[in-house]
Design a protein around this motif. Structure first.
Motif, short mmCIF file in Angstrom:
data_model
loop_
_atom_site.label_atom_id
_atom_site.label_comp_id
_atom_site.label_asym_id
_atom_site.label_seq_id
_atom_site.Cartn_x
_atom_site.Cartn_y
_atom_site.Cartn_z
N PRO A 33 1.26 -1.24 -0.06
CA PRO A 33 -0.27 0.36 -0.18
C PRO A 33 0.51 1.13 -0.04
O PRO A 33 0.30 2.20 -0.85
CB PRO A 33 -0.83 -0.04 1.49
CG PRO A 33 -0.87 -2.09 1.57
CD PRO A 33 0.13 -2.27 0.88
N ASP A 34 1.46 1.01 1.27
CA ASP A 34 2.68 2.70 1.40
C ASP A 34 3.49 2.60 -0.88
O ASP A 34 3.34 4.19 -0.68
CB ASP A 34 4.08 2.74 1.67
CG ASP A 34 3.91 2.40 3.47
OD1 ASP A 34 2.19 3.14 3.21
OD2 ASP A 34 3.69 2.37 4.16
N THR A 35 4.01 1.98 -1.25
CA THR A 35 4.87 1.89 -2.32
C THR A 35 3.32 2.30 -3.93
O THR A 35 3.94 3.43 -4.68
CB THR A 35 5.76 0.61 -3.01
OG1 THR A 35 5.91 0.57 -1.85
CG2 THR A 35 5.87 1.26 -4.40
N ARG A 37 0.83 4.12 -2.94
CA ARG A 37 -0.26 5.15 -2.97
C ARG A 37 1.36 6.07 -3.24
O ARG A 37 0.96 6.85 -3.89
CB ARG A 37 -0.08 5.48 -1.36
CG ARG A 37 -0.06 6.83 -0.97
CD ARG A 37 -0.54 6.99 0.36
NE ARG A 37 0.42 6.11 1.52
CZ ARG A 37 1.21 6.85 2.23
NH1 ARG A 37 2.08 8.28 1.56
NH2 ARG A 37 2.21 6.29 2.44
N VAL A 38 2.09 6.18 -3.04
CA VAL A 38 3.35 6.65 -3.48
C VAL A 38 4.13 7.11 -4.89
O VAL A 38 3.37 8.13 -5.23
CB VAL A 38 5.23 6.52 -3.20
CG1 VAL A 38 6.34 7.11 -3.55
CG2 VAL A 38 4.99 6.77 -1.52
N GLN A 41 0.90 9.21 -6.32
CA GLN A 41 0.90 10.99 -5.70
C GLN A 41 1.56 11.04 -6.77
O GLN A 41 1.49 11.84 -7.42
CB GLN A 41 0.73 10.65 -4.06
CG GLN A 41 0.66 10.67 -3.76
CD GLN A 41 1.04 10.30 -1.75
OE1 GLN A 41 1.78 10.13 -1.54
NE2 GLN A 41 0.37 10.58 -1.04
N LEU A 76 -5.13 1.87 1.18
CA LEU A 76 -3.61 2.90 1.00
C LEU A 76 -2.98 3.81 1.67
O LEU A 76 -2.13 3.14 1.67
CB LEU A 76 -4.07 4.08 -0.63
CG LEU A 76 -4.04 2.98 -2.02
CD1 LEU A 76 -4.35 3.95 -3.31
CD2 LEU A 76 -3.62 2.13 -2.66
N SER A 77 -3.76 4.47 2.59
CA SER A 77 -3.51 4.69 3.55
C SER A 77 -4.44 5.42 5.24
O SER A 77 -5.61 5.52 4.69
CB SER A 77 -2.99 6.73 3.36
OG SER A 77 -2.26 6.62 4.46
N ASP A 79 -3.97 7.24 6.94
CA ASP A 79 -3.69 8.66 7.91
C ASP A 79 -4.85 10.20 6.74
O ASP A 79 -4.42 10.74 7.02
CB ASP A 79 -2.57 8.81 8.03
CG ASP A 79 -1.39 9.16 6.71
OD1 ASP A 79 -1.83 8.69 6.01
OD2 ASP A 79 -0.22 9.86 6.69
#
Length: 107
Positions: A33-35, A37-38, A41, A76-77, A79
């Motif tokens: 998910p972090d990859t 999302r980046v 973005q 995806l995040s 936060d």
């Protein structure tokens, strides 16, 4: 009036997402998910940072897939607000419409 605008935006988004186009710029290989999302973005920023009316046909072809990725990836995040992903997809759709109004015949 804002409610009507929201309904119109939702209808336009649904129409854009239902279009069958060949997309060459976005592929999700079940990234973490972090990859993911980046990457989303970064692609979204490149669209927003380009001067109005200058998006290339290749970039324009990736927009429906990019909007779909944002709207279909709510986890995806943790936060950000839950509607952030949908709002991002809606902003991309608005950019596509603005491209057309700016004279980009490919939009």
């Amino acid at each position: 009036m804002p409610r009507r605008t929201s309904k119109i935006a939702a209808a336009l988004l649904a129409t854009a997402l239902s279009c069958t186009t060949r997309v060459e710029g976005y592929v999700n290989f079940d990234l973490p998910p972090d990859t993911h999302r980046v990457m989303l973005q970064k692609m979204t920023s490149s669209v927003h940072d380009a001067p109005l009316g200058t998006l290339t046909p290749e970039t324009l072809r990736t927009l429906p897939e990019l909007m779909a990725a944002w709207s279909q990836s709510p986890n995806l995040s943790h936060d950000v607000a839950p509607n952030h992903h949908l709002a991002t997809a809606e902003h991309l759709l608005k950019r596509l419409v603005d491209e057309r109004y700016a004279g980009n015949d490919h939009a």
